[in-house]
Design a protein around this motif. Structure first.
Motif, PDB file in Angstrom:
ATOM      1  N   ALA A  85      45.761 -12.747  50.988  1.00  0.00           N
ATOM      2  CA  ALA A  85      46.257 -11.371  50.765  1.00  0.00           C
ATOM      3  C   ALA A  85      46.820 -11.214  49.350  1.00  0.00           C
ATOM      4  O   ALA A  85      46.607 -10.205  48.664  1.00  0.00           O
ATOM      5  N   ALA A  86      47.561 -12.191  48.885  1.00  0.00           N
ATOM      6  CA  ALA A  86      48.135 -12.137  47.532  1.00  0.00           C
ATOM      7  C   ALA A  86      47.033 -12.144  46.490  1.00  0.00           C
ATOM      8  O   ALA A  86      47.096 -11.420  45.468  1.00  0.00           O
ATOM      9  N   ALA A  87      45.999 -12.916  46.733  1.00  0.00           N
ATOM     10  CA  ALA A  87      44.883 -12.977  45.783  1.00  0.00           C
ATOM     11  C   ALA A  87      44.156 -11.655  45.744  1.00  0.00           C
ATOM     12  O   ALA A  87      43.756 -11.162  44.666  1.00  0.00           O
ATOM     13  N   GLU A  88      43.977 -11.035  46.881  1.00  0.00           N
ATOM     14  CA  GLU A  88      43.298  -9.745  46.952  1.00  0.00           C
ATOM     15  C   GLU A  88      44.131  -8.663  46.256  1.00  0.00           C
ATOM     16  O   GLU A  88      43.587  -7.797  45.536  1.00  0.00           O
ATOM     17  N   ALA A  89      45.458  -8.691  46.485  1.00  0.00           N
ATOM     18  CA  ALA A  89      46.329  -7.690  45.834  1.00  0.00           C
ATOM     19  C   ALA A  89      46.305  -7.844  44.312  1.00  0.00           C
ATOM     20  O   ALA A  89      46.258  -6.862  43.558  1.00  0.00           O
ATOM     21  N   ALA A  90      46.315  -9.057  43.859  1.00  0.00           N
ATOM     22  CA  ALA A  90      46.276  -9.295  42.402  1.00  0.00           C
ATOM     23  C   ALA A  90      44.962  -8.839  41.815  1.00  0.00           C
ATOM     24  O   ALA A  90      44.912  -8.255  40.711  1.00  0.00           O
ATOM     25  N   ALA A  91      43.892  -9.045  42.528  1.00  0.00           N
ATOM     26  CA  ALA A  91      42.567  -8.637  42.030  1.00  0.00           C
ATOM     27  C   ALA A  91      42.477  -7.124  41.973  1.00  0.00           C
ATOM     28  O   ALA A  91      41.930  -6.541  41.017  1.00  0.00           O
ATOM     29  N   ALA A  92      43.004  -6.436  42.997  1.00  0.00           N
ATOM     30  CA  ALA A  92      42.959  -4.971  43.029  1.00  0.00           C
ATOM     31  C   ALA A  92      43.787  -4.387  41.879  1.00  0.00           C
ATOM     32  O   ALA A  92      43.397  -3.409  41.235  1.00  0.00           O
ATOM     33  N   LYS A  93      44.935  -4.960  41.617  1.00  0.00           N
ATOM     34  CA  LYS A  93      45.798  -4.481  40.544  1.00  0.00           C
ATOM     35  C   LYS A  93      45.121  -4.659  39.186  1.00  0.00           C
ATOM     36  O   LYS A  93      45.284  -3.834  38.280  1.00  0.00           O
ATOM     37  N   ALA A  94      44.349  -5.696  39.066  1.00  0.00           N
ATOM     38  CA  ALA A  94      43.658  -5.946  37.794  1.00  0.00           C
ATOM     39  C   ALA A  94      42.315  -5.235  37.741  1.00  0.00           C
ATOM     40  O   ALA A  94      41.582  -5.356  36.757  1.00  0.00           O
ATOM     41  N   GLY A  95      41.990  -4.479  38.785  1.00  0.00           N
ATOM     42  CA  GLY A  95      40.720  -3.764  38.820  1.00  0.00           C
ATOM     43  C   GLY A  95      39.552  -4.704  39.009  1.00  0.00           C
ATOM     44  O   GLY A  95      38.443  -4.383  38.570  1.00  0.00           O
TER      45      GLY A  95
END
Length: 459
Positions: free
Chosen positions: A288-298
Motif C-alpha cells: 500500500a505504501a509503495a502504491e501511494a508513493a507511486a501515485a503521488k509521483a504520477g
C-alpha cells in the motif's frame, strides 16, 4: 503409563509349558525372559506379587526338566545296583575257586608228605644195610627165607618203588607249583574284583545321593510352585482391585500429558498463525505504501508481491528433538517397548490377550546417574503414588509441530523439582528400584503428541 495395563498370572500347577531351546543355558534364558515378561505386566502394581508370578513361571518351566533328571538319576541307580550285584557274584565265584584250589593244595601236600616219608624210609634202610636193605619184608612182606634170586627180585622191586616214588614226588612238586601259581592268580583276581566292587559300591552310593538330591529339587519345585500358586490365588481379588486403582491413576497422568501437550501444540500453532498473519499484514502495508508513493509521483503502481502463505498445520520429524541417551555408557535394555502377548498357560485378567509395555527398561545398577534426554521443563520431580516410585517427568515443548514428554521411573533419588528448566544432558536423578519394582533398573518413556512412542525411534 505403565506396563500394568494388563495382568497375567499362572493359576494352575504346571500350566506354563517348558521353554524349548537347544541348550540348558538357552532354556534357562528363555524361562527368565518369560518370567521378566510376566513381571513387566505387574511392574507398577505390586513388586512382591510380580516376583512371585515371575518365579512361578520359572519353577513351572524347570519342573519337567527336573523330573526328567530325576528319572535319569534313578536309572543310574538301577544300573549301578546291577553292577554291584554282578561284581558281588564274580567275587563269590572267585572265592569258591580259591577254596577249591586251597583244598586241592592241602590234599596234594598230604600226598607229598606221604611220598617223602616213603622215600625217606627206603633211603634210611638202604643206608643202614649199606645198600639195598636186607630186610625187604619191611616193604614187601617177605619173610627173609627166600633164595638169592628172590632177594635180587625184591631188591629190584625196591629200586623200582623208589624210582616210582621219586617220579611221583616230582609230579606232585610240579602240581604244587602250578596250584600255587593258580592260587596267586586267583587271589590277585579277588583283590582286583574287590577293588572294582568297592568302586561300584561308591558309584551306586553316588548315584543314590544324586537321585536323592534331584528328588529333593523336584519336591521343592512342586512345593514352591504350589505355595506361589496358592499365594497368587489368594491375592487375585486384591490384585484386581490394585490394578483398577493403578490403571485409573496412570490413565489420569496420561490424560494430563495429553491435555498439556495439546495446549502446547495449540499455542505453538497459534503463534505460527500470528507470525504468518503479521508477515502478511506487513507485506500488505508495504504494498500500500509503495502504491501511494507511486501515485503521488504520477507513476504507475508497482506490481504486488506474492502474498505470504497462511499457516498450514504440519508436523516435521520427531528426530528434530535430538534426544540423547538418558545414561552415559552402554546400559543394556532388559525389556523393550510394545505389545506383549500373554504367555501360554496364563490368565489375562483384562481379556485382551496381553499388555502394553509403554516404555523400555534399562538394566541400570542402583545409583547410576540419569540425564535429561533433551532440554525442557520439569513437570514431576519426586514420589508418585501409582507404582513408579521416585519419578521425573520433563516436557520438551513443541518442535516442528510435535510435542514431547519424557518420563523416568523407579529412581533412588531425584535432584530436580517441578518448574525447573533443565538442559540436555543435565543430571536429573539416580536410578534405583523404588515403587513397585523387583530390582534395580530404569523405566524410560517417551510420549509423542500425547501418546507413548518407542524411545528407540527417537534416541
Amino acid at each position: 503409563m505403565g506396563s500394568a495395563l494388563v495382568l497375567t498370572l499362572t493359576l494352575s500347577l504346571g500350566a506354563v509349558p517348558a521353554a524349548h531351546a537347544d541348550s540348558l543355558e538357552d532354556q534357562q534364558k528363555a524361562l527368565q525372559d518369560q518370567a521378566a515378561r510376566v513381571q513387566d505386566s505387574l511392574e507398577f502394581v505390586d513388586a512382591k506379587i510380580a516376583k512371585a508370578a515371575g518365579d512361578l513361571v520359572v519353577y513351572q518351566g524347570q519342573l519337567p526338566g527336573a523330573q526328567q533328571a530325576l528319572l535319569a538319576a534313578q536309572g543310574r541307580v538301577a544300573t549301578a545296583t546291577s553292577e554291584v550285584q554282578a561284581m558281588a557274584a564274580r567275587v563269590d565265584m572267585a572265592q569258591q575257586n580259591k577254596a577249591k584250589i586251597t583244598e586241592q593244595m592241602n590234599t596234594d601236600k598230604q600226598k607229598l608228605a606221604s611220598t617223602k616219608k616213603l622215600i625217606g624210609q627206603i633211603a634210611s634202610q638202604a643206608y643202614k644195610s649199606g645198600g639195598v636193605p636186607s630186610d625187604l619184608s619191611l616193604f614187601f612182606g617177605a619173610d627173609g627165607t627166600g633164595s638169592l634170586t628172590d632177594t635180587m627180585d625184591l631188591a629190584d622191586q625196591a629200586l623200582r618203588a623208589q624210582n616210582s616214588a621219586m617220579d611221583k614226588l616230582s609230579q606232585q612238586n610240579a602240581t604244587n607249583v602250578n596250584s600255587q601259581a593258580r592260587l596267586v592268580a586267583v587271589e590277585a583276581e579277588i583283590k582286583d574284583l574287590k577293588a572294582k566292587a568297592d568302586a561300584a559300591l561308591a558309584r551306586e552310593q553316588a548315584a543314590r545321593d544324586d537321585a536323592a538330591s534331584k528328588k529333593a529339587a523336584v519336591d521343592k519345585l512342586v512345593s514352591d510352585t504350589t505355595a506361589l500358586n496358592n499365594q497368587l490365588q489368594a491375592a487375585k481379588p486384591g490384585i484386581q482391585k490394585k490394578l483398577a486403582s493403578v490403571q485409573s491413576a496412570q490413565n489420569e497422568v496420561a490424560a494430563q500429558i495429553k491435555e498439556r501437550d495439546r495446549k502446547l501444540r495449540e499455542a505453538w500453532e497459534a503463534e505460527q498463525r500470528r507470525k504468518a498473519a503479521e508477515a502478511a499484514a506487513a507485506a500488505a502495508a508495504a504494498q500500500a505504501a509503495a502504491e501511494a508513493a507511486a501515485a503521488k509521483a504520477g507513476q504507475a503502481a508497482p506490481p504486488a508481491p506474492p502474498t505470504p502463505p497462511a499457516y498450514t498445520p504440519s508436523q516435521g520429524s520427531p528426530s528434530a528433538f535430538g534426544l540423547r541417551h538418558p545414561f552415559s555408557g552402554d546400559i543394556p535394555i532388559t525389556s523393550g517397548f510394545g505389545w506383549r502377548a500373554t504367555p501360554p498357560g496364563t490368565i489375562d485378567f483384562y481379556g485382551t490377550g496381553g499388555y502394553m509395555h509403554t516404555g523400555i527398561d534399562f538394566g541400570a545398577a542402583c545409583g547410576t546417574p540419569v540425564y535429561a534426554a533433551a532440554a525442557g521443563e520439569v513437570t514431576v520431580g519426586g514420589w508418585t503414588n501409582y507404582g513408579g516410585g521416585n519419578t521425573v517427568m520433563i516436557s520438551h515443548g513443541v518442535v516442528q509441530g510435535n510435542s514431547l514428554t519424557t518420563v523416568y521411573y523407579h529412581n533412588s533419588s531425584v535432584v530436580v523439582s517441578p518448574g525447573m528448566r533443565v538442559s540436555q544432558g543435565q543430571l536429573i536423578a539416580y536410578s534405583g528400584t523404588t515403587g513397585n519394582s523387583t530390582g534395580c533398573h530404569a523405566h524410560f518413556e517417551t510420549w509423542l503428541n500425547g501418546s507413548p512412542a518407542d524411545p528407540m525411534t527417537l534416541l
